[in-house]
Scaffold this motif. Structure first.
Motif, PDB file in Angstrom:
ATOM      1  N   ILE A  23      10.681   1.213  -6.821  1.00 25.21           N
ATOM      2  CA  ILE A  23      11.558   0.284  -6.111  1.00 25.21           C
ATOM      3  C   ILE A  23      11.865   0.897  -4.747  1.00 25.21           C
ATOM      4  O   ILE A  23      12.384   2.016  -4.669  1.00 25.21           O
ATOM      5  CB  ILE A  23      12.890   0.065  -6.864  1.00 25.21           C
ATOM      6  N   PHE A  24      11.555   0.194  -3.669  1.00 31.42           N
ATOM      7  CA  PHE A  24      11.936   0.694  -2.352  1.00 31.42           C
ATOM      8  C   PHE A  24      13.438   0.499  -2.150  1.00 31.42           C
ATOM      9  O   PHE A  24      13.991  -0.568  -2.453  1.00 31.42           O
ATOM     10  CB  PHE A  24      11.161  -0.013  -1.247  1.00 31.42           C
ATOM     11  N   ALA A  43       8.696   1.707   5.066  1.00 28.72           N
ATOM     12  CA  ALA A  43       7.726   1.953   3.998  1.00 28.72           C
ATOM     13  C   ALA A  43       6.376   2.386   4.580  1.00 28.72           C
ATOM     14  O   ALA A  43       5.725   3.298   4.062  1.00 28.72           O
ATOM     15  CB  ALA A  43       7.566   0.699   3.143  1.00 28.72           C
ATOM     16  N   VAL A  44       5.970   1.738   5.664  1.00 27.03           N
ATOM     17  CA  VAL A  44       4.716   2.114   6.326  1.00 27.03           C
ATOM     18  C   VAL A  44       4.790   3.567   6.797  1.00 27.03           C
ATOM     19  O   VAL A  44       3.853   4.358   6.609  1.00 27.03           O
ATOM     20  CB  VAL A  44       4.424   1.170   7.512  1.00 27.03           C
ATOM     21  N   GLY A  45       5.919   3.937   7.407  1.00 24.63           N
ATOM     22  CA  GLY A  45       6.097   5.314   7.857  1.00 24.63           C
ATOM     23  C   GLY A  45       6.129   6.296   6.706  1.00 24.63           C
ATOM     24  O   GLY A  45       5.581   7.409   6.809  1.00 24.63           O
ATOM     25  N   LEU A  46       6.760   5.909   5.596  1.00 25.35           N
ATOM     26  CA  LEU A  46       6.799   6.775   4.419  1.00 25.35           C
ATOM     27  C   LEU A  46       5.394   6.971   3.867  1.00 25.35           C
ATOM     28  O   LEU A  46       5.022   8.082   3.465  1.00 25.35           O
ATOM     29  CB  LEU A  46       7.716   6.175   3.355  1.00 25.35           C
ATOM     30  N   CYS A  82       9.404  14.047   6.023  1.00 24.14           N
ATOM     31  CA  CYS A  82       8.623  13.711   7.223  1.00 24.14           C
ATOM     32  C   CYS A  82       8.516  12.215   7.472  1.00 24.14           C
ATOM     33  O   CYS A  82       7.782  11.796   8.378  1.00 24.14           O
ATOM     34  CB  CYS A  82       7.217  14.321   7.167  1.00 24.14           C
ATOM     35  N   GLY A  83       9.225  11.390   6.705  1.00 26.56           N
ATOM     36  CA  GLY A  83       9.201   9.954   6.899  1.00 26.56           C
ATOM     37  C   GLY A  83      10.373   9.466   7.721  1.00 26.56           C
ATOM     38  O   GLY A  83      11.240  10.247   8.138  1.00 26.56           O
ATOM     39  N   PRO A  84      10.453   8.145   7.952  1.00 26.37           N
ATOM     40  CA  PRO A  84      11.544   7.572   8.737  1.00 26.37           C
ATOM     41  C   PRO A  84      12.867   7.590   7.975  1.00 26.37           C
ATOM     42  O   PRO A  84      12.906   7.754   6.751  1.00 26.37           O
ATOM     43  CB  PRO A  84      11.091   6.127   8.982  1.00 26.37           C
ATOM     44  N   THR A  85      13.947   7.393   8.702  1.00 22.84           N
ATOM     45  CA  THR A  85      15.243   7.193   8.071  1.00 22.84           C
ATOM     46  C   THR A  85      15.318   5.771   7.515  1.00 22.84           C
ATOM     47  O   THR A  85      14.572   4.878   7.919  1.00 22.84           O
ATOM     48  CB  THR A  85      16.387   7.405   9.072  1.00 22.84           C
ATOM     49  N   GLY A  86      16.240   5.566   6.562  1.00 17.14           N
ATOM     50  CA  GLY A  86      16.478   4.225   6.046  1.00 17.14           C
ATOM     51  C   GLY A  86      15.476   3.749   5.024  1.00 17.14           C
ATOM     52  O   GLY A  86      15.416   2.557   4.717  1.00 17.14           O
ATOM     53  N   ILE A  87      14.651   4.653   4.474  1.00 16.58           N
ATOM     54  CA  ILE A  87      13.678   4.276   3.445  1.00 16.58           C
ATOM     55  C   ILE A  87      13.669   5.355   2.360  1.00 16.58           C
ATOM     56  O   ILE A  87      13.771   6.549   2.645  1.00 16.58           O
ATOM     57  CB  ILE A  87      12.257   4.096   4.030  1.00 16.58           C
ATOM     58  N   GLY A  88      13.587   4.924   1.137  1.00 19.00           N
ATOM     59  CA  GLY A  88      13.492   5.827  -0.002  1.00 19.00           C
ATOM     60  C   GLY A  88      12.950   5.043  -1.175  1.00 19.00           C
ATOM     61  O   GLY A  88      12.474   3.919  -1.019  1.00 19.00           O
ATOM     62  N   ALA A  89      13.029   5.629  -2.342  1.00 19.79           N
ATOM     63  CA  ALA A  89      12.488   4.946  -3.512  1.00 19.79           C
ATOM     64  C   ALA A  89      13.227   5.364  -4.770  1.00 19.79           C
ATOM     65  O   ALA A  89      13.723   6.491  -4.878  1.00 19.79           O
ATOM     66  CB  ALA A  89      10.994   5.222  -3.663  1.00 19.79           C
ATOM     67  N   LEU A  90      13.287   4.434  -5.693  1.00 19.57           N
ATOM     68  CA  LEU A  90      13.752   4.696  -7.052  1.00 19.57           C
ATOM     69  C   LEU A  90      12.569   4.530  -7.989  1.00 19.57           C
ATOM     70  O   LEU A  90      11.908   3.486  -7.985  1.00 19.57           O
ATOM     71  CB  LEU A  90      14.853   3.711  -7.444  1.00 19.57           C
ATOM     72  N   GLY A 117       0.814  -1.208   0.000  1.00 16.76           N
ATOM     73  CA  GLY A 117       0.000   0.000   0.000  1.00 16.76           C
ATOM     74  C   GLY A 117       0.846   1.255   0.000  1.00 16.76           C
ATOM     75  O   GLY A 117       0.508   2.256  -0.648  1.00 16.76           O
ATOM     76  N   ALA A 118       1.970   1.212   0.720  1.00 14.87           N
ATOM     77  CA  ALA A 118       2.895   2.347   0.725  1.00 14.87           C
ATOM     78  C   ALA A 118       3.503   2.562  -0.659  1.00 14.87           C
ATOM     79  O   ALA A 118       3.703   3.697  -1.096  1.00 14.87           O
ATOM     80  CB  ALA A 118       3.992   2.123   1.762  1.00 14.87           C
ATOM     81  N   ARG A 119       3.774   1.475  -1.365  1.00  8.51           N
ATOM     82  CA  ARG A 119       4.326   1.596  -2.724  1.00  8.51           C
ATOM     83  C   ARG A 119       3.322   2.321  -3.632  1.00  8.51           C
ATOM     84  O   ARG A 119       3.702   3.177  -4.439  1.00  8.51           O
ATOM     85  CB  ARG A 119       4.643   0.211  -3.287  1.00  8.51           C
ATOM     86  N   ALA A 120       2.058   1.967  -3.487  1.00  3.91           N
ATOM     87  CA  ALA A 120       1.022   2.617  -4.285  1.00  3.91           C
ATOM     88  C   ALA A 120       0.956   4.116  -3.971  1.00  3.91           C
ATOM     89  O   ALA A 120       0.752   4.943  -4.872  1.00  3.91           O
ATOM     90  CB  ALA A 120      -0.331   1.961  -4.024  1.00  3.91           C
ATOM     91  N   LYS A 121       1.138   4.471  -2.699  1.00  2.00           N
ATOM     92  CA  LYS A 121       1.113   5.879  -2.310  1.00  2.00           C
ATOM     93  C   LYS A 121       2.286   6.645  -2.928  1.00  2.00           C
ATOM     94  O   LYS A 121       2.126   7.783  -3.389  1.00  2.00           O
ATOM     95  CB  LYS A 121       1.143   6.012  -0.789  1.00  2.00           C
TER      96      LYS A 121
END
Length: 408
Positions: free
Chosen positions: A87-88, A281-284, A226-234, A69-73
């Motif tokens: 890609i997370f 991802a949930v936090g993002l 405003c999201g957590p550290t250690g998460i991003g996306a390509l 669901g986070a990926r969709a967001k």
């Protein structure tokens, strides 16, 4: 301006530092987190914590739904055409390294060109240096104008038919420059090149539509928005990602494994080896919900107005040098106070509760272009106010008084 009440949603900002109410002006390095994101992480760990994709039990299903669901967001937030194009990653750095290691390896040959600018963050410079060394390609740089911006004429003169990759930051983390990505992408594509965009500083502050920009790859970091550290996306165009090889191998990203050969899952999972950053991802996703509710146009307007207010006030401080253009810039001001080392400036400001960044900001090559060893930087976000700027200016004036003869 965004209502000052927004600040109340960020628990960390309610503290005092060195006996003064905290003024946090370092959001370009990492943003603070609203209570909605903190609660989303707490809820995940208290109720849904399980590994994704593999389990058939209830917690595993809920964790998978939350992760995907986070990926969709993310896909909707940046205007991707498909969730498979997201890609997370651990952040912008990892995302750029994937493209530099996988895509670049497949297209670069000796004599080809990689085009960058001198304002790139090290994360969008060093991976391309390595790609050039491995392939024999040549690094080229679009020259900067005196104020640190780039001109489209220089872009036209730098990109050639030998250019295979253009990689450029959307918003400079030092100069605040907003680069004309859509126009640069059109020039790159005219020569048959692909364009990678470093969106670490743009995604938190402005509406992004990767399809409108027509970029081929786009990287973002959750902790700056405003999201957590250690998460991003390509983000990558599906046609390109489908033809790229993974750069990490192991569990989760495989389809069929034999003793001597293996095959990979389809997009996006072939690039997500191992247990992913599920809670991140949930936090993002929660951060994207929050930013969407506030409105990205509102955030951009707020940041621009606050930056203009800061520029107007800071330009009145004698012996304060400000770097970057005075227009078409994002929410930060980079500066030096006379001959006082930026670390000393930041230390004195911190004693008054004002948090700014000092150093080369992972842009040593840009510091040399500025003819500075380092600078101080105040960066703003939706929770900052004009009062924060006033506190910064007052603290700078006191710092100037403190160092006295060292100024100048």
């Amino acid at each position: 301006m965004i209502p000052a009440e927004i600040r109340e949603l960020f628990p960390i900002l309610k503290q005092e530092v060195n006996g003064h109410p905290l003024v946090y002006l370092d959001s370009a390095a990492t943003s603070q987190k609203p209570i909605q994101v903190i609660e989303a992480l707490k809820h995940y760990y208290e109720w849904d914590n399980a590994n994704v994709h593999r389990g058939v039990h209830t917690l595993g299903s809920r964790a998978t739904d939350a992760y995907e669901g986070a990926r969709a967001k993310v896909a909707k937030f940046i205007g991707a055409s498909s969730e498979q194009e997201i890609i997370f990653t651990r952040g912008t750095t990892t995302a750029i390294n994937i493209v530099a290691a996988s895509f670049a390896e497949s297209v670069l040959r000796e004599g080809d060109e990689i085009v960058l600018t001198p304002m790139e963050h090290h994360s969008n410079l060093i991976p391309w240096q390595q790609a050039a060394k491995k392939s024999g390609a040549t690094l080229k740089y679009i020259p900067l104008q005196p104020d640190g911006s780039v001109s489209l004429a220089d872009v036209e003169n730098t990109i050639t038919d030998r250019t295979k990759i253009v990689s450029i930051v959307y918003v400079s983390n030092v100069l605040g420059v907003i680069n004309p990505i859509k126009e640069i992408a059109a020039i790159a594509h005219k020569h048959g090149a692909k364009i990678m965009v470093d969106g670490a500083q743009s995604t938190p502050h402005m509406k992004v539509d990767v399809q409108d920009l027509d970029c081929d790859f786009y990287a973002l970091s959750g902790h700056k928005m405003c999201g957590p550290t250690g998460i991003g996306a390509l983000y990558g165009k599906k046609s390109l990602l489908n033809n790229m090889e993974p750069v990490e191998f192991g569990g989760e990203m495989i389809d069929h494994v034999d003793l001597y050969e293996s095959t990979w899952k389809e997009l996006p999972w072939k690039f997500e080896g191992g247990t992913p950053m599920i809670a991140g991802a949930v936090g993002l996703g929660a951060a994207i919900d929050f930013l969407t509710e506030v409105g990205m146009d509102n955030i951009f307007k707020h940041d621009v107005e606050l930056t203009n207010y800061a520029l107007d006030r800071m330009m009145q401080i004698p012996d304060l040098a400000i770097y970057g253009p005075t227009t078409n810039r994002a929410g930060l001001v980079t500066f030096n106070l006379g001959d006082v080392h930026p670390h000393d400036v930041a230390t004195v400001l911190d004693s008054m509760g004002v948090a700014v960044r000092a150093g080369h900001h992972c842009c040593q090559q840009l510091m040399r272009w500025l003819e500075q060893s380092s600078t101080a930087r105040a960066s703003f976000y939706l929770y900052n106010t004009e009062d924060d700027v006033d506190r910064l200016v007052t603290a700078l004036l006191k710092t100037k008084e403190y160092f006295g003869d060292a100024i100048g």
